[in-house]
Design an enzyme around this catalytic site. Structure first.
Site, short mmCIF file in Angstrom:
data_model
loop_
_atom_site.label_atom_id
_atom_site.label_comp_id
_atom_site.label_asym_id
_atom_site.label_seq_id
_atom_site.Cartn_x
_atom_site.Cartn_y
_atom_site.Cartn_z
N GLU A 103 0.79 -1.23 0.00
CA GLU A 103 0.00 0.00 0.00
C GLU A 103 0.82 1.29 0.00
O GLU A 103 0.75 2.09 0.94
CB GLU A 103 -0.97 -0.01 1.19
CG GLU A 103 -2.02 -1.09 1.05
CD GLU A 103 -3.09 -1.03 2.12
OE1 GLU A 103 -2.98 -0.19 3.04
OE2 GLU A 103 -4.05 -1.83 2.04
N GLU A 146 -5.56 -7.81 -0.70
CA GLU A 146 -6.27 -7.66 0.58
C GLU A 146 -7.72 -7.30 0.34
O GLU A 146 -8.03 -6.50 -0.55
CB GLU A 146 -5.65 -6.55 1.45
CG GLU A 146 -4.34 -6.89 2.10
CD GLU A 146 -3.88 -5.78 3.03
OE1 GLU A 146 -4.74 -4.98 3.48
OE2 GLU A 146 -2.67 -5.70 3.31
#
Length: 345
Positions: free
Chosen positions: A167, A273
């Site tokens: 991320e 995710e």
């Protein structure tokens, strides 16, 4: 999921080492197709603000029982988050022996359970809160640590891929060159293992085309897999701070921009995710529909999260008192598939 929250593929290969990396993601088990359903086996990424921290107190490596549970559920795809600052305490120093030992132990455990692991550097494009590519964290420092990891683990039978950064966000345009530096460094020592690359803005699948439209890297091995993340709450954070009722196609709607981008550019994808509260019927349905959509496109995914230390965290899928959580029943529905390679195709 935002960095302020503790965060934390077995894509089983054919046994022949000559099989190309993309086909090597096919399973040789009693399940049909390739391994599309995976788990983030978290714990080693806990308390990133306490580094190096103490294993067993501030952070946790999974034990045999964690691997066994998911293997029994035919989940053999594992994304494994770790923290750079624990692996390398200072940029001008070497790699920590104890962390390398723990990473190897994790791979060994996966191998014994017939599982494959993606190593995920869970650092949000930062080292000690400084952006990669800034004067404090040169690109070469980041490239060096991935070169070392690839050299150490490239021949491990449980290694599936390198997720070079979790991320990235607010990177001021530095992330592309950072990612490219890591790819080149890995390819200096390993030309066969897939490299998983996440986009900027927390790797959001919904926002992918807004911020990552031109995020196409060079790989001399031609073996990149682009990775996005998605959560279903209104701010996309994964905190699920409020009770929300969502539409049944929300997950599909939020992943579609990423999938369409992959198709247009002829790239392979991975949803690294996603997760929903187990008590939310509307979100469980939205997750169910999203996984069906991903399976139609042969895109693997890894649920957030399993592993030690979660307790009754609403997104976790570790069983409570021996009982499976509701999310596990949804994941089980989508294990069987007709895919022979990672898509979309």
């Amino acid at each position: 999921m935002l960095s302020s929250f503790p965060r934390t593929l077995r894509l089983v290969t054919a046994l022949s080492l000559a099989t190309c990396a993309s086909v090597a993601l096919a399973t040789e088990t009693d399940t049909k197709g390739i391994d599309l359903i995976g788990i983030n086996l978290s714990g080693a990424n806990f308390a990133p603000h306490i580094t190096p921290g103490k294993v067993g107190t501030n952070y946790f490596y999974p034990e045999k029982k964690h691997f066994s549970y998911y293997a029994e559920k035919n989940i053999r795809l594992i994304r494994f988050p770790f923290i750079w600052e624990r692996l390398q305490h200072d940029l001008d120093k070497g790699i920590n022996f104890d962390q390398m030992r723990l990473l190897r132990k994790t791979l060994d455990q996966a191998a014994r359970h017939g599982q494959k692991v993606i190593l995920d550097m869970h650092n949000y494009a930062r080292y000690k809160d400084q952006l990669i590519g800034s004067p404090e964290v040169p690109y070469e420092a980041y490239a060096n640590v991935w070169r070392h990891l690839a050299e150490a683990f490239k021949d491990h039978p449980a290694l599936l891929g390198y997720d070079i950064m979790n991320e990235p966000h607010s990177t001021k345009g530095l992330w592309r060159d950072a990612a490219q530096a890591a790819v080149h460094a890995i390819r200096e020592v390993d030309m066969k293992t897939p490299i998983i690359v996440e986009g900027d803005r927390w790797a959001s699948s919904f926002h992918w085309r807004m911020v990552n439209e031109d995020f196409l890297l060079e790989d001399p091995a031609d073996n990149l897999i682009y990775s996005a993340h998605i959560y279903f709450d209104k701010d996309f954070s994964g905190r699920y701070a409020e009770e929300e009722v969502v539409g049944p196609m929300l997950g599909v709607e939020r992943t579609r921009p990423f999938v369409e981008w992959l198709k247009e550019h002829g790239q392979k994808g991975f949803l690294g995710e996603y997760g929903v509260p187990g008590h939310s019927e509307s979100m469980l349905l939205a997750m169910d529909n999203m996984l069906a959509y991903l399976n139609e496109n042969c895109i693997p995914s890894a649920y957030w999260a399993g592993g030690p230390g979660w307790g009754k965290y609403v997104l976790a899928v570790e069983p409570i008192d021996g009982e499976d959580r509701p999310q596990m029943h949804i994941l089980q529905k989508h294990i069987q598939n007709d895919c022979s390679d990672i898509g979309p195709q």
